[in-house]
Design a protein around this motif. Sequence first.
Motif, PDB file in Angstrom:
ATOM      1  N   UNK A  44       0.840  -1.207   0.000  1.00 37.93           N
ATOM      2  CA  UNK A  44       0.000   0.000   0.000  1.00 37.93           C
ATOM      3  C   UNK A  44       0.869   1.250   0.000  1.00 37.93           C
ATOM      4  N   UNK A  45       1.943   1.230   0.791  1.00 38.60           N
ATOM      5  CA  UNK A  45       2.849   2.392   0.839  1.00 38.60           C
ATOM      6  C   UNK A  45       3.520   2.623  -0.507  1.00 38.60           C
ATOM      7  N   UNK A  46       3.866   1.540  -1.194  1.00 40.30           N
ATOM      8  CA  UNK A  46       4.473   1.667  -2.526  1.00 40.30           C
ATOM      9  C   UNK A  46       3.485   2.329  -3.484  1.00 40.30           C
ATOM     10  N   UNK A  47       2.236   1.880  -3.461  1.00 36.14           N
ATOM     11  CA  UNK A  47       1.217   2.459  -4.333  1.00 36.14           C
ATOM     12  C   UNK A  47       0.956   3.917  -3.963  1.00 36.14           C
ATOM     13  N   UNK A  48       0.894   4.217  -2.674  1.00 35.72           N
ATOM     14  CA  UNK A  48       0.684   5.601  -2.241  1.00 35.72           C
ATOM     15  C   UNK A  48       1.790   6.507  -2.754  1.00 35.72           C
ATOM     16  N   UNK A  49       3.032   6.006  -2.704  1.00 34.81           N
ATOM     17  CA  UNK A  49       4.161   6.791  -3.197  1.00 34.81           C
ATOM     18  C   UNK A  49       4.044   7.053  -4.691  1.00 34.81           C
ATOM     19  N   UNK A  50       3.599   6.046  -5.451  1.00 37.89           N
ATOM     20  CA  UNK A  50       3.417   6.235  -6.892  1.00 37.89           C
ATOM     21  C   UNK A  50       2.330   7.278  -7.156  1.00 37.89           C
ATOM     22  N   UNK A  51       1.224   7.187  -6.430  1.00 31.94           N
ATOM     23  CA  UNK A  51       0.111   8.101  -6.638  1.00 31.94           C
ATOM     24  C   UNK A  51       0.478   9.539  -6.280  1.00 31.94           C
ATOM     25  N   UNK A  52       1.390   9.723  -5.323  1.00 30.63           N
ATOM     26  CA  UNK A  52       1.772  11.062  -4.881  1.00 30.63           C
ATOM     27  C   UNK A  52       2.915  11.651  -5.700  1.00 30.63           C
ATOM     28  N   UNK A  53       3.538  10.830  -6.546  1.00 30.59           N
ATOM     29  CA  UNK A  53       4.708  11.277  -7.303  1.00 30.59           C
ATOM     30  C   UNK A  53       4.271  12.137  -8.480  1.00 30.59           C
ATOM     31  N   UNK A  54       4.792  13.364  -8.553  1.00 32.40           N
ATOM     32  CA  UNK A  54       4.294  14.318  -9.556  1.00 32.40           C
ATOM     33  C   UNK A  54       4.657  13.937 -10.992  1.00 32.40           C
TER      34      UNK A  54
END
Length: 285
Positions: A44-54
């Motif tokens: 989940x943290x990996x996906x969250x990081x992808x979603x937040x990456x500009x």
Amino acid sequence: MRVTIRPARARDALECGRICYEGFSAIASGHNFPVDWRSEEVAVKVIEARLAHELTYGVVAEVEGRIAGSAFLKEYKPVGAIGPVTVAPRLQGGQVGRAMMENLLERARETGLAGTRLVQAAYNTQSLALYTKLGFQTRDLLVCLHGNPIATGMRGYPVRTGRVADLVDCAELCARLHGYPRREDLVEALELQSLTVVTREGRVTGYSTGVHFRGHTVAETNPDARALIAAAADLPEPGLLMPARNGELLRWALDHGLRITQPLTLMTRGWYEAGEGAWLPSIHG
């Protein structure tokens, strides 16, 4: 079965993270290999990081109104990085993965990327076949290495934390050895305080954005690469990636207690330059 592709949103993180963990777990366990993610929470943290990456473009696949998978493209120019691409176990081997990949490749074309890269588990024959059909070329056999950090210095190859002043030298080194500078990766590593450099005779001869699965390392020689690996105080799971064709560096790693946990392949589509020197790719190439 109708597959609908839409942009990924922040609220998708929990469901996409769950599918990411279950999807990778099903494939890895089915082939008796370790799972890349320690837990669903990590995925989940990996996906969250992808979603937040500009600079990351993400899509979600839906089947019958339910999320069936997700896929991401880091839009670093000139070469974009794809991953992770995950599909719910019950739908693997169907049209979901292809639909998401076709969307990412069209996005890469629209944004003017010269090439795209990805790393896939070599034992996953379904994804290997899909990516090959979509025009990807296998470029390298990689191995994932894990174990206790070597955590020692090498005489004549001092390693230190990277500084802002090193960015130009690191970018020029990467461009000289690999054909493009990877400036975005370098800036991110500096912000995360994960950039390290090795120097000889007063000049930068290698750097690492992190000696782990998601970092990459570029060095003029194997001793430069060994110094960067040996200086890492930690080697988080699942480990680091290394081209198997660099037998000298691989033997050194094995002799120092690291073990091979799985084989992977580096695949590219579009522009590609094999590169010189020693290097460790990230999970995105």
